[in-house]
Enzyme design. Sequence first.
Site, PDB file in Angstrom:
ATOM      1  N   ASP A  89       0.788  -1.250   0.000  1.00 37.30           N
ATOM      2  CA  ASP A  89       0.000   0.000   0.000  1.00 37.30           C
ATOM      3  C   ASP A  89       0.811   1.288   0.000  1.00 37.30           C
ATOM      4  O   ASP A  89       0.351   2.302   0.545  1.00 37.30           O
ATOM      5  CB  ASP A  89      -0.960   0.023   1.195  1.00 37.30           C
ATOM      6  CG  ASP A  89      -2.093  -0.968   1.060  1.00 37.30           C
ATOM      7  OD1 ASP A  89      -2.206  -1.604  -0.004  1.00 37.30           O
ATOM      8  OD2 ASP A  89      -2.856  -1.129   2.026  1.00 37.30           O
ATOM      9  N   LYS A 114      -5.128  -6.176  -4.081  1.00 39.10           N
ATOM     10  CA  LYS A 114      -5.829  -6.753  -2.933  1.00 39.10           C
ATOM     11  C   LYS A 114      -7.134  -6.005  -2.696  1.00 39.10           C
ATOM     12  O   LYS A 114      -7.324  -4.881  -3.161  1.00 39.10           O
ATOM     13  CB  LYS A 114      -4.953  -6.738  -1.674  1.00 39.10           C
ATOM     14  CG  LYS A 114      -4.680  -5.383  -1.048  1.00 39.10           C
ATOM     15  CD  LYS A 114      -3.803  -5.582   0.189  1.00 39.10           C
ATOM     16  CE  LYS A 114      -3.426  -4.272   0.853  1.00 39.10           C
ATOM     17  NZ  LYS A 114      -4.548  -3.585   1.478  1.00 39.10           N
ATOM     18  N   CYS A 174      -3.000  -2.806   7.290  1.00 39.72           N
ATOM     19  CA  CYS A 174      -2.807  -3.726   6.161  1.00 39.72           C
ATOM     20  C   CYS A 174      -1.515  -4.528   6.252  1.00 39.72           C
ATOM     21  O   CYS A 174      -1.479  -5.700   5.875  1.00 39.72           O
ATOM     22  CB  CYS A 174      -2.880  -2.953   4.854  1.00 39.72           C
ATOM     23  SG  CYS A 174      -4.538  -2.303   4.503  1.00 39.72           S
TER      24      CYS A 174
END
Length: 256
Positions: free
Chosen positions: A57, A167, A200
């Site tokens: 991310d 994802k 995450c």
Amino acid sequence: MIDRTLHPLGTPPNAWGVDEKIADITRPPLTPKTVELQAETKTLRLDLAKAALIIIDMQNDFCHPDGWLAHIGVDVTPARKPIAPLQKALPLFRAAGVPIIWINWGNRPDLLNISAGLRHVYNPTGTGIGLGDPLPKNNAPVLMAGSWAAAVVDELEQLPEDIRVDKYRMSGFWDTALDSILRNLGKTTLFFGGVNADQCVMATLQDANFLGYDCILVREFTATTSPEFCWQATLYNVNQCFGFVCDFQAIVEAIA
């Protein structure tokens, strides 16, 4: 070793050799690249041939001042801290033959696989800018696959040989090909970086641990915009339950 008269089939080391009569399913092992790495709790002896670097991310929506997180009033300065260390680390890992795997939110335009609960995280009132909605500053749809919002920040170079996985949850393993990719490549040791460390990154690392992977969180490669106690809890829980924590200098000393 697979007989060179046979045709390779599959991705090494999960590969066969075949012809019209033979299927060689011995799957020759990778040549070991053993190093010792000083983690916070133990000295690790690991095989770089079985390792991968997972970066999670490091996207415009989380790390850019024009992204979604900044739009809702979050200071993204902490989320940008891993950029400089990763810029130094990527060439080092690549030179050692360790694949770079970018795990990023990249949703479907119709959001058909995203539940109301997941959408609530990004739009708790139902009236704000949430998943798939255009950002006011540049009209990029929030965390939509192929958009500026979901793209990795420009400061981090992605090469053609790098691996990319979209994802759709906090964890990079749910509803994705990540586990299959790692198993095909014969990777059992995973280095982790990215944001947010307590969300995450931690969710992906925990799932990796549950699936039997060896997990190493690199301090300088990860950060969070959450309060400091969330960062400290993440480090504690990784060391206590889910793997190991090390710093970048220890990696330099081990593999440079």
